[in-house]
Design a protein around this motif. Structure first.
Motif, mmCIF file in Angstrom:
data_model
loop_
_atom_site.group_PDB
_atom_site.id
_atom_site.type_symbol
_atom_site.label_atom_id
_atom_site.label_comp_id
_atom_site.label_asym_id
_atom_site.label_seq_id
_atom_site.Cartn_x
_atom_site.Cartn_y
_atom_site.Cartn_z
ATOM 1 N N SER A 1 0.689 -1.176 -0.168
ATOM 2 C CA SER A 1 0.118 0.088 0.119
ATOM 3 C C SER A 1 0.475 1.202 0.317
ATOM 4 O O SER A 1 1.578 1.451 0.862
ATOM 5 N N TRP A 2 0.900 2.134 -0.542
ATOM 6 C CA TRP A 2 0.739 3.815 -0.358
ATOM 7 C C TRP A 2 1.189 4.274 0.564
ATOM 8 O O TRP A 2 2.089 4.924 0.755
ATOM 9 N N ALA A 3 -0.138 3.900 1.984
ATOM 10 C CA ALA A 3 0.354 4.747 3.087
ATOM 11 C C ALA A 3 1.312 3.770 3.850
ATOM 12 O O ALA A 3 1.710 4.688 4.281
ATOM 13 N N VAL A 4 1.912 2.748 3.421
ATOM 14 C CA VAL A 4 3.625 2.419 3.891
ATOM 15 C C VAL A 4 4.569 1.953 3.312
ATOM 16 O O VAL A 4 5.710 1.658 4.075
ATOM 17 N N ALA A 5 4.765 2.743 2.264
ATOM 18 C CA ALA A 5 5.640 2.958 1.120
ATOM 19 C C ALA A 5 6.763 3.751 1.991
ATOM 20 O O ALA A 5 6.965 4.329 3.427
ATOM 21 N N GLU A 6 7.882 3.264 1.470
ATOM 22 C CA GLU A 6 9.188 3.633 2.211
ATOM 23 C C GLU A 6 9.367 5.267 1.852
ATOM 24 O O GLU A 6 9.388 6.622 2.641
ATOM 25 N N SER A 7 9.314 5.715 0.423
ATOM 26 C CA SER A 7 9.720 6.607 -0.750
ATOM 27 C C SER A 7 9.293 6.481 -1.777
ATOM 28 O O SER A 7 9.156 5.762 -2.183
ATOM 29 N N PRO A 8 9.006 7.682 -1.962
ATOM 30 C CA PRO A 8 9.691 9.123 -2.244
ATOM 31 C C PRO A 8 7.754 9.820 -0.964
ATOM 32 O O PRO A 8 7.285 10.538 -1.390
ATOM 33 N N VAL A 9 7.107 8.743 -0.829
ATOM 34 C CA VAL A 9 6.001 9.174 -0.072
ATOM 35 C C VAL A 9 5.966 9.602 1.376
ATOM 36 O O VAL A 9 6.610 9.190 2.177
ATOM 37 N N HIS A 10 5.196 10.442 1.186
ATOM 38 C CA HIS A 10 5.084 11.498 2.479
ATOM 39 C C HIS A 10 3.614 11.621 3.115
ATOM 40 O O HIS A 10 2.742 12.265 1.845
ATOM 41 N N ILE A 11 2.689 11.116 4.138
ATOM 42 C CA ILE A 11 1.437 11.088 4.312
ATOM 43 C C ILE A 11 1.859 12.383 5.129
ATOM 44 O O ILE A 11 2.043 12.663 6.236
ATOM 45 N N PHE A 12 0.805 13.699 4.980
ATOM 46 C CA PHE A 12 0.458 15.481 5.158
ATOM 47 C C PHE A 12 -0.495 15.203 5.959
ATOM 48 O O PHE A 12 -1.579 14.400 5.012
ATOM 49 N N ARG A 13 -0.623 15.314 7.526
ATOM 50 C CA ARG A 13 -2.219 15.331 8.031
ATOM 51 C C ARG A 13 -2.535 16.095 8.464
ATOM 52 O O ARG A 13 -1.875 17.189 8.690
ATOM 53 N N TYR A 14 -3.542 16.161 8.079
ATOM 54 C CA TYR A 14 -4.945 17.428 8.775
ATOM 55 C C TYR A 14 -4.057 18.002 9.648
ATOM 56 O O TYR A 14 -4.269 19.295 10.417
ATOM 57 N N GLU A 15 -3.920 17.564 10.797
ATOM 58 C CA GLU A 15 -3.617 17.510 12.608
ATOM 59 C C GLU A 15 -2.482 18.818 12.094
ATOM 60 O O GLU A 15 -2.404 19.510 12.846
ATOM 61 N N GLU A 16 -1.824 18.454 11.506
ATOM 62 C CA GLU A 16 -0.506 19.238 10.847
ATOM 63 C C GLU A 16 -1.237 20.893 10.684
ATOM 64 O O GLU A 16 0.117 21.652 11.084
ATOM 65 N N ILE A 17 -1.678 20.563 9.429
ATOM 66 C CA ILE A 17 -2.079 22.164 9.220
ATOM 67 C C ILE A 17 -2.490 22.795 10.250
ATOM 68 O O ILE A 17 -2.553 24.155 10.390
ATOM 69 N N ALA A 18 -3.946 22.086 10.039
ATOM 70 C CA ALA A 18 -4.467 22.824 11.799
ATOM 71 C C ALA A 18 -3.739 23.184 12.617
ATOM 72 O O ALA A 18 -3.827 24.285 13.339
ATOM 73 N N GLU A 19 -2.216 22.472 13.444
ATOM 74 C CA GLU A 19 -1.238 22.892 14.352
ATOM 75 C C GLU A 19 -0.464 23.922 13.807
ATOM 76 O O GLU A 19 -0.991 24.628 14.619
ATOM 77 N N ASP A 20 -0.155 23.991 13.035
ATOM 78 C CA ASP A 20 0.334 25.563 12.829
ATOM 79 C C ASP A 20 1.234 25.238 10.923
ATOM 80 O O ASP A 20 1.717 24.730 10.415
ATOM 81 N N HIS A 21 0.165 25.944 10.437
ATOM 82 C CA HIS A 21 -0.112 25.932 8.534
ATOM 83 C C HIS A 21 1.123 26.112 8.665
ATOM 84 O O HIS A 21 1.793 26.557 6.719
ATOM 85 N N ARG A 22 1.554 27.183 9.094
ATOM 86 C CA ARG A 22 2.803 28.339 8.505
ATOM 87 C C ARG A 22 4.490 27.090 8.469
ATOM 88 O O ARG A 22 4.594 26.916 7.620
ATOM 89 N N ARG A 23 4.020 26.329 9.539
ATOM 90 C CA ARG A 23 5.185 24.824 9.586
ATOM 91 C C ARG A 23 4.477 23.945 8.727
ATOM 92 O O ARG A 23 6.011 23.622 7.754
ATOM 93 N N PHE A 24 3.634 23.818 8.048
ATOM 94 C CA PHE A 24 3.315 22.800 7.515
ATOM 95 C C PHE A 24 3.366 23.128 5.827
ATOM 96 O O PHE A 24 4.019 22.377 4.873
ATOM 97 N N LEU A 25 3.420 24.205 5.879
ATOM 98 C CA LEU A 25 3.953 25.075 4.257
ATOM 99 C C LEU A 25 4.869 24.407 4.159
ATOM 100 O O LEU A 25 5.907 24.518 2.773
ATOM 101 N N GLY A 26 5.882 24.768 4.690
ATOM 102 C CA GLY A 26 7.170 25.079 4.903
ATOM 103 C C GLY A 26 7.569 23.232 4.896
ATOM 104 O O GLY A 26 8.500 23.142 3.584
#
Length: 103
Positions: A1-26
């Motif tokens: 599954s792509w959800a557990v692949a090593e690379s280059p998949v990176h899962i960005f979670r809504y929690e990250e956006i909600a916590e600090d959207h500036r850092r998330f964008l960076g």
């Protein structure tokens, strides 16, 4: 599954956006290898903030008539019925669990 692949998949979670959207964008721009100055990211974050998108509401302040309800991570647990959750599990298999979104 792509959800557990090593690379280059990176899962960005809504929690990250909600916590600090500036850092998330960076983090997002860095992952996508898009060069951006800090002031550009700050400007983008300001233009795309929850408050600006909702006409001034703060995260956690609900408008039941808005697509952007509260902006609160995990609030989906209060909105999805048992039937909707059962359907989600049927169509997505173990993806919900793999991503850490168990009710």
């Amino acid at each position: 599954s792509w959800a557990v692949a090593e690379s280059p998949v990176h899962i960005f979670r809504y929690e990250e956006i909600a916590e600090d959207h500036r850092r998330f964008l960076g983090d997002l721009f860095e992952f996508l290898e898009i060069p951006a100055r800090r002031d550009e990211l700050d400007s983008l974050a300001d233009r795309k903030s929850f408050q600006r998108a909702t006409g001034g509401r703060s995260q956690g302040e609900e408008d039941v008539h808005s697509h952007l309800r509260k902006g609160t991570p995990g609030d989906w647990r209060t909105a999805l019925s048992d039937d909707a959750l059962d359907h989600l599990h049927r169509v997505s298999g173990d993806l919900v669990s793999l991503l850490g979104y168990e009710p």
